[in-house]
Design a protein around this motif. Sequence first.
Motif, PDB file in Angstrom:
ATOM      1  N   UNK A 113     -50.093 101.681 -16.331  1.00 57.74           N
ATOM      2  CA  UNK A 113     -49.270 101.515 -17.530  1.00 57.74           C
ATOM      3  C   UNK A 113     -50.117 100.960 -18.670  1.00 57.74           C
ATOM      4  N   UNK A 114     -51.083 100.103 -18.323  1.00 58.57           N
ATOM      5  CA  UNK A 114     -51.954  99.490 -19.335  1.00 58.57           C
ATOM      6  C   UNK A 114     -53.266  99.088 -18.693  1.00 58.57           C
ATOM      7  N   UNK A 115     -54.325  99.079 -19.500  1.00 56.52           N
ATOM      8  CA  UNK A 115     -55.618  98.582 -19.044  1.00 56.52           C
ATOM      9  C   UNK A 115     -56.380  98.063 -20.251  1.00 56.52           C
ATOM     10  N   UNK A 116     -56.960  96.858 -20.100  1.00 54.57           N
ATOM     11  CA  UNK A 116     -57.642  96.255 -21.243  1.00 54.57           C
ATOM     12  C   UNK A 116     -58.594  95.150 -20.813  1.00 54.57           C
ATOM     13  N   UNK A 117     -59.625  94.953 -21.610  1.00 57.66           N
ATOM     14  CA  UNK A 117     -60.531  93.813 -21.443  1.00 57.66           C
ATOM     15  C   UNK A 117     -60.184  92.734 -22.463  1.00 57.66           C
ATOM     16  N   UNK A 118     -59.073  92.907 -23.167  1.00 60.11           N
ATOM     17  CA  UNK A 118     -58.718  91.974 -24.244  1.00 60.11           C
ATOM     18  C   UNK A 118     -57.321  91.381 -24.050  1.00 60.11           C
ATOM     19  N   UNK A 119     -56.931  91.114 -22.794  1.00 56.47           N
ATOM     20  CA  UNK A 119     -55.625  90.494 -22.581  1.00 56.47           C
ATOM     21  C   UNK A 119     -55.685  89.032 -23.015  1.00 56.47           C
ATOM     22  N   UNK A 120     -54.524  88.511 -23.384  1.00 61.61           N
ATOM     23  CA  UNK A 120     -54.362  87.096 -23.701  1.00 61.61           C
ATOM     24  C   UNK A 120     -53.401  86.544 -22.656  1.00 61.61           C
ATOM     25  N   UNK A 121     -53.762  85.455 -21.996  1.00 66.81           N
ATOM     26  CA  UNK A 121     -52.907  84.883 -20.963  1.00 66.81           C
ATOM     27  C   UNK A 121     -52.135  83.700 -21.533  1.00 66.81           C
ATOM     28  N   UNK A 122     -50.809  83.807 -21.455  1.00 72.20           N
ATOM     29  CA  UNK A 122     -49.916  82.737 -21.890  1.00 72.20           C
ATOM     30  C   UNK A 122     -48.919  82.498 -20.770  1.00 72.20           C
ATOM     31  N   UNK A 123     -48.834  81.253 -20.325  1.00 76.00           N
ATOM     32  CA  UNK A 123     -47.930  80.873 -19.237  1.00 76.00           C
ATOM     33  C   UNK A 123     -48.103  81.772 -18.010  1.00 76.00           C
ATOM     34  N   UNK A 124     -49.349  82.153 -17.713  1.00 72.67           N
ATOM     35  CA  UNK A 124     -49.662  82.940 -16.532  1.00 72.67           C
ATOM     36  C   UNK A 124     -49.439  84.437 -16.676  1.00 72.67           C
ATOM     37  N   UNK A 125     -48.971  84.883 -17.841  1.00 74.98           N
ATOM     38  CA  UNK A 125     -48.732  86.309 -18.076  1.00 74.98           C
ATOM     39  C   UNK A 125     -49.828  86.908 -18.937  1.00 74.98           C
ATOM     40  N   UNK A 126     -50.327  88.071 -18.534  1.00 75.07           N
ATOM     41  CA  UNK A 126     -51.318  88.797 -19.328  1.00 75.07           C
ATOM     42  C   UNK A 126     -50.590  89.618 -20.381  1.00 75.07           C
ATOM     43  N   UNK A 157     -51.102  92.432 -22.994  1.00 74.53           N
ATOM     44  CA  UNK A 157     -52.031  93.517 -23.308  1.00 74.53           C
ATOM     45  C   UNK A 157     -51.876  93.929 -24.770  1.00 74.53           C
ATOM     46  N   UNK A 158     -52.990  94.223 -25.457  1.00 69.00           N
ATOM     47  CA  UNK A 158     -52.856  94.779 -26.807  1.00 69.00           C
ATOM     48  C   UNK A 158     -52.003  96.048 -26.730  1.00 69.00           C
ATOM     49  N   UNK A 159     -51.083  96.207 -27.683  1.00 64.36           N
ATOM     50  CA  UNK A 159     -50.199  97.382 -27.664  1.00 64.36           C
ATOM     51  C   UNK A 159     -50.995  98.683 -27.625  1.00 64.36           C
ATOM     52  N   UNK A 160     -52.152  98.698 -28.262  1.00 66.61           N
ATOM     53  CA  UNK A 160     -52.980  99.915 -28.296  1.00 66.61           C
ATOM     54  C   UNK A 160     -53.523 100.290 -26.919  1.00 66.61           C
ATOM     55  N   UNK A 161     -53.541  99.341 -25.973  1.00 69.15           N
ATOM     56  CA  UNK A 161     -54.059  99.589 -24.630  1.00 69.15           C
ATOM     57  C   UNK A 161     -52.946  99.873 -23.612  1.00 69.15           C
ATOM     58  N   UNK A 162     -51.719 100.038 -24.110  1.00 62.38           N
ATOM     59  CA  UNK A 162     -50.569 100.324 -23.256  1.00 62.38           C
ATOM     60  C   UNK A 162     -50.168 101.782 -23.463  1.00 62.38           C
ATOM     61  N   UNK A 204     -48.656  92.500 -28.759  1.00 54.38           N
ATOM     62  CA  UNK A 204     -49.072  92.532 -27.352  1.00 54.38           C
ATOM     63  C   UNK A 204     -47.852  92.666 -26.454  1.00 54.38           C
ATOM     64  N   UNK A 205     -48.072  93.242 -25.273  1.00 57.49           N
ATOM     65  CA  UNK A 205     -46.990  93.521 -24.327  1.00 57.49           C
ATOM     66  C   UNK A 205     -47.353  92.940 -22.965  1.00 57.49           C
ATOM     67  N   UNK A 206     -46.371  92.291 -22.323  1.00 55.86           N
ATOM     68  CA  UNK A 206     -46.563  91.719 -20.987  1.00 55.86           C
ATOM     69  C   UNK A 206     -45.604  92.408 -20.011  1.00 55.86           C
TER      70      UNK A 206
END
Length: 99
Positions: free
Chosen positions: A13-26, A28-33, A85-87
């Motif tokens: 569904x998504x793949x990225x080297x630029x995820x941001x982790x907040x409260x344990x959730x990755x 993903x940049x919307x462009x990588x989804x 971003x999307x989690x």
Amino acid sequence: MKRYRATWNGEVIAESAATVVVEGNHYFPAADVRAEKLRPSDTHTTCHWKGLASYYDVAVDGKVNPDAAWYYPSPSPAAAEIKDRIAFWHGVKVEPADE
């Protein structure tokens, strides 16, 4: 930087080297989804510090995982890093991508 992949029902569904982790959730940049795997949902929730969340259903091969992805269209200033971003949750696996 480590790459992460989100999968459900055997599909990426998504793949990225630029995820941001907040409260344990990755997040993903919307462009990588893969937008074609998402369908807008009418569900909304509110986080006391991030703001109003909106959801997507994840759809793969005719199967639908309701509200399995979420995002903050206008996150609070404290959560600005998750804008655009999307989690994922509800059985969507997020794990390191094979190198």
